[in-house]
Design a protein around this motif. Structure first.
Motif, mmCIF file in Angstrom:
data_model
loop_
_atom_site.group_PDB
_atom_site.id
_atom_site.type_symbol
_atom_site.label_atom_id
_atom_site.label_comp_id
_atom_site.label_asym_id
_atom_site.label_seq_id
_atom_site.Cartn_x
_atom_site.Cartn_y
_atom_site.Cartn_z
ATOM 1 N N HIS A 138 0.825 -1.211 0.000
ATOM 2 C CA HIS A 138 0.000 0.000 0.000
ATOM 3 C C HIS A 138 0.869 1.276 0.000
ATOM 4 O O HIS A 138 0.537 2.258 -0.662
ATOM 5 C CB HIS A 138 -0.911 -0.047 1.241
ATOM 6 C CG HIS A 138 -1.756 1.164 1.437
ATOM 7 N ND1 HIS A 138 -2.890 1.420 0.687
ATOM 8 C CD2 HIS A 138 -1.646 2.220 2.285
ATOM 9 C CE1 HIS A 138 -3.429 2.555 1.088
ATOM 10 N NE2 HIS A 138 -2.700 3.064 2.049
ATOM 11 N N LEU A 139 1.950 1.252 0.744
ATOM 12 C CA LEU A 139 2.805 2.452 0.801
ATOM 13 C C LEU A 139 3.518 2.690 -0.525
ATOM 14 O O LEU A 139 3.902 3.817 -0.846
ATOM 15 C CB LEU A 139 3.828 2.343 1.939
ATOM 16 C CG LEU A 139 3.276 2.303 3.365
ATOM 17 C CD1 LEU A 139 4.414 2.319 4.380
ATOM 18 C CD2 LEU A 139 2.322 3.473 3.626
ATOM 19 N N VAL A 140 3.702 1.628 -1.272
ATOM 20 C CA VAL A 140 4.327 1.772 -2.591
ATOM 21 C C VAL A 140 3.309 2.342 -3.574
ATOM 22 O O VAL A 140 3.573 3.310 -4.289
ATOM 23 C CB VAL A 140 4.847 0.408 -3.090
ATOM 24 C CG1 VAL A 140 5.417 0.517 -4.496
ATOM 25 C CG2 VAL A 140 5.899 -0.138 -2.120
ATOM 26 N N LYS A 141 2.115 1.763 -3.567
ATOM 27 C CA LYS A 141 1.064 2.177 -4.511
ATOM 28 C C LYS A 141 0.597 3.612 -4.255
ATOM 29 O O LYS A 141 0.457 4.406 -5.164
ATOM 30 C CB LYS A 141 -0.160 1.260 -4.364
ATOM 31 C CG LYS A 141 -0.070 -0.039 -5.105
ATOM 32 C CD LYS A 141 0.003 0.138 -6.595
ATOM 33 C CE LYS A 141 -1.360 0.195 -7.281
ATOM 34 N NZ LYS A 141 -1.173 0.187 -8.758
ATOM 35 N N GLU A 142 0.330 3.886 -3.006
ATOM 36 C CA GLU A 142 -0.321 5.159 -2.683
ATOM 37 C C GLU A 142 0.643 6.294 -2.357
ATOM 38 O O GLU A 142 0.275 7.453 -2.429
ATOM 39 C CB GLU A 142 -1.305 4.978 -1.503
ATOM 40 C CG GLU A 142 -2.411 3.971 -1.768
ATOM 41 C CD GLU A 142 -3.238 4.314 -3.015
ATOM 42 O OE1 GLU A 142 -3.536 5.517 -3.233
ATOM 43 O OE2 GLU A 142 -3.557 3.373 -3.779
ATOM 44 N N GLN A 150 6.777 11.131 3.988
ATOM 45 C CA GLN A 150 5.807 10.637 4.973
ATOM 46 C C GLN A 150 6.126 9.219 5.438
ATOM 47 O O GLN A 150 5.766 8.823 6.538
ATOM 48 C CB GLN A 150 4.406 10.608 4.349
ATOM 49 C CG GLN A 150 3.649 11.891 4.450
ATOM 50 C CD GLN A 150 2.278 11.719 3.805
ATOM 51 O OE1 GLN A 150 2.166 11.739 2.587
ATOM 52 N NE2 GLN A 150 1.264 11.519 4.619
ATOM 53 N N VAL A 151 6.763 8.448 4.551
ATOM 54 C CA VAL A 151 7.070 7.054 4.892
ATOM 55 C C VAL A 151 8.036 6.986 6.083
ATOM 56 O O VAL A 151 8.017 6.029 6.854
ATOM 57 C CB VAL A 151 7.577 6.281 3.650
ATOM 58 C CG1 VAL A 151 8.058 4.884 4.012
ATOM 59 C CG2 VAL A 151 6.457 6.180 2.610
ATOM 60 N N VAL A 152 8.847 8.027 6.248
ATOM 61 C CA VAL A 152 9.732 8.080 7.422
ATOM 62 C C VAL A 152 8.884 7.963 8.696
ATOM 63 O O VAL A 152 9.174 7.159 9.590
ATOM 64 C CB VAL A 152 10.554 9.396 7.459
ATOM 65 C CG1 VAL A 152 11.356 9.501 8.748
ATOM 66 C CG2 VAL A 152 11.466 9.503 6.242
ATOM 67 N N ASP A 153 7.817 8.754 8.751
ATOM 68 C CA ASP A 153 6.978 8.742 9.959
ATOM 69 C C ASP A 153 6.270 7.399 10.137
ATOM 70 O O ASP A 153 6.144 6.903 11.250
ATOM 71 C CB ASP A 153 5.940 9.866 9.898
ATOM 72 C CG ASP A 153 6.604 11.229 9.864
ATOM 73 O OD1 ASP A 153 7.728 11.343 10.393
ATOM 74 O OD2 ASP A 153 6.031 12.170 9.293
ATOM 75 N N PHE A 154 5.817 6.823 9.026
ATOM 76 C CA PHE A 154 5.153 5.516 9.135
ATOM 77 C C PHE A 154 6.120 4.462 9.671
ATOM 78 O O PHE A 154 5.778 3.645 10.508
ATOM 79 C CB PHE A 154 4.604 5.058 7.773
ATOM 80 C CG PHE A 154 3.552 5.968 7.201
ATOM 81 C CD1 PHE A 154 2.623 6.595 8.030
ATOM 82 C CD2 PHE A 154 3.481 6.198 5.832
ATOM 83 C CE1 PHE A 154 1.635 7.428 7.497
ATOM 84 C CE2 PHE A 154 2.505 7.034 5.291
ATOM 85 C CZ PHE A 154 1.590 7.647 6.128
ATOM 86 N N PHE A 155 7.339 4.505 9.160
ATOM 87 C CA PHE A 155 8.327 3.513 9.597
ATOM 88 C C PHE A 155 8.707 3.719 11.066
ATOM 89 O O PHE A 155 8.844 2.759 11.830
ATOM 90 C CB PHE A 155 9.583 3.571 8.715
ATOM 91 C CG PHE A 155 10.647 2.601 9.131
ATOM 92 C CD1 PHE A 155 10.488 1.241 8.911
ATOM 93 C CD2 PHE A 155 11.805 3.030 9.772
ATOM 94 C CE1 PHE A 155 11.455 0.330 9.309
ATOM 95 C CE2 PHE A 155 12.783 2.121 10.171
ATOM 96 C CZ PHE A 155 12.601 0.767 9.932
#
Ligand code: P53
Length: 478
Positions: A138-142, A150-155
């Motif tokens: 999902h993080l790749v697609k969206e 933003q992926v930094v915060d998710f990780f």
């Protein structure tokens, strides 16, 4: 007194990654990861990254070797070999199925609690990688994968949840597995697995690579800092695929070229261990006109989140010739890469070089004076089951014993501070680069084949008893 042996508390064990062993890809609330949309390939046949899970493709990681369902039996076998530690990863998608949720999935958290309890029951320490080629699809697609800040915060959110949850069960952590693999941005699989980015599709692949890396360096440093707040006893390492580059000859141009090429290894540890970008990289960006977006606090974050140790994989070395034409091998085709006439290669073309392990331990220790941890090493091979059910994998024993011999020299003769040794694929698992079952590394054989057949039953190879004895003698009997 002269130290003649490995330290008493040396961490012998084995290593795998969640997506390569677990299976259960849609069980317990797990979401699809990038590994779940990778088809099977073989030597010379690339894995396909499909747009979601599609009909007509086989996805070997969906079932893998069903460690998800059989971990108790497998952990008992690790215990029988005398493992002191076991390296695996936490599948991000078991904890945050899509990656951007605010609350974690309890069933996923419970699975790792159960697994860690099972290991600890036998005094086997879990050694945990937070990101091993299995980010949420999902993080790749969206979001575009790690291109997106933003992926930094998710990780960091994912990491915080698991660091807190397992703070009394896990001491050794690693942030990103083989973060440097993606520096081969011409080969789509590497960028995809490390970051969910296919660099060759980007307008400026190399600049994108460094932007992605900046995000991962910052994320890694934040996690190290946070981890130390959660439990000051944590040891949180970085993880490098250490394929050292040798000069092909003593011709000064070859020697200098190998120094330049090694920057493609060291830049990762330089940033993650020293906490700042090295001069050669900043000059490279300047020359190429790269603009890497950074936030004002990033510099400080990097300095405050230096890795406690260097975990690395070692399988092979490469030799480089300054004026050789570009190699045709896309997977390991570093420009100027030529076969080393002094070593042999595996059936997959990986050049076998035990001395290269001692070399790697020395150069890394001299450069950083930080503890090292060999978290992968091993021999991928076709195994044959004899009529009596035995698997006589002497080639694997030869490979491993030659490497352990060199590892001992590095510790005993050179004084390298080494935490432990976890050979890769201690139980047969799905190959990362090719998606095959037939490329086997294990001490434990799994009856599962590339045509999809097999009972998933486990059996002990010849190397199983051999390794048990290696551990029991603390590396004295090889
Ligand atoms: P497979 C290149 C060089 C060294 C290690 O690989 C590498 C690679 C490929 O990226 O990867 C590691 O299964 C990786 C594991 C992987 C293992 O090597 O293709 O961390 O996930 O399984 C062996 O034979």
């Amino acid at each position: 007194m002269k130290q003649q042996q490995l330290p008493k508390d040396f961490l012998w064990g084995g290593a795998v990654a969640a997506h390569q062993v677990e299976g259960g890809w849609d069980q317990g609330g797990k979401g699809p990861s990038i590994a779940d949309v990778l088809s099977g390939g073989s030597h010379g046949v690339d894995r396909v990254m499909t747009d979601g899970v599609l009909e007509g493709y086989s996805y070997p990681n969906h079932e893998a070797v069903d460690f998800y369902g059989r971990y108790k039996q497998d952990v008992a076998l690790f215990a029988e070999m005398g493992f002191k530690c076991f390296r695996t990863s936490i599948a991000w998608t078991r904890i945050f199925p899509k990656g951007d949720e605010l609350e974690p999935n309890e069933a996923g958290l419970q699975f790792y609690d159960d697994l860690f309890d099972e290991l600890l029951k036998y005094n086997i320490q879990p050694v945990i990688t937070l990101s091993h080629f299995e980010m949420p699809y999902h993080l790749v697609k969206e979001y575009g994968g790690w291109k997106n800040r933003q992926v930094v915060d998710f990780f960091v959110r994912f990491s915080e949840v698991v660091l807190r949850r397992y703070q009394h069960k896990v001491k050794y952590w690693m942030t990103f597995n083989e973060i440097n693999n993606q520096s081969n941005y011409q080969y789509p699989l590497f960028g995809y697995c490390c970051s969910g980015v296919v660099y060759s599709e980007e307008q400026n692949p190399e600049q994108t690579l460094y932007q992605v890396l900046h995000h991962q360096f910052v994320a890694s440093a934040q996690v190290v800092k946070l981890g130390h707040q959660i439990n000051p006893e944590f040891k949180i390492g970085c993880m490098l695929a250490c394929v050292p580059f040798y000069p092909f000859s003593c011709k000064p141009d070859d020697v200098m070229y190998s120094v330049e090429a090694m920057h493609q290894r060291y830049l990762f540890t330089d940033v993650q261990v020293r906490g700042y970008y090295p001069s050669y990289l900043l000059r490279d960006w300047q020359r190429k006109g790269f603009q890497i977006e950074m936030q004002p606090q990033d510099e400080q974050t990097l300095r405050e989140g230096c890795a406690d140790y260097i975990g690395f994989s070692y399988y092979m070395s490469n030799a480089l010739q300054a004026d050789a034409p570009s190699s045709s091998d896309a997977m390991f085709g570093f420009p100027g890469n030529v076969p080393n006439p002094h070593v042999k290669a595996s059936d997959w073309g990986w050049q076998i070089d035990p001395v290269g392990l001692r070399y790697s331990l020395n150069v890394l220790y001299e450069r950083y004076q930080k503890p090292l941890f060999i978290v992968e090493n091993g021999f991928g091979a076709f195994d044959k089951v004899e009529a009596d059910g035995k698997i006589n994998d002497d080639y694997r024993i030869d490979y491993l014993s030659a490497h352990i011999e060199q590892m001992k020299k590095a510790v005993i003769e050179d004084g390298v501070d080494l935490i432990g040794y976890t050979p890769w694929g201690c139980i047969d698992c799905v190959s990362f680069t090719t998606g095959e079952y037939g490329k086997r590394y294990g001490f434990i054989y799994v009856d599962k084949h590339d045509d999809g057949t097999g009972t998933l039953e486990r059996s002990r190879k010849k190397s199983f008893d051999w390794y048990r004895n290696v551990i029991a003698s603390n590396g004295e009997q090889l």
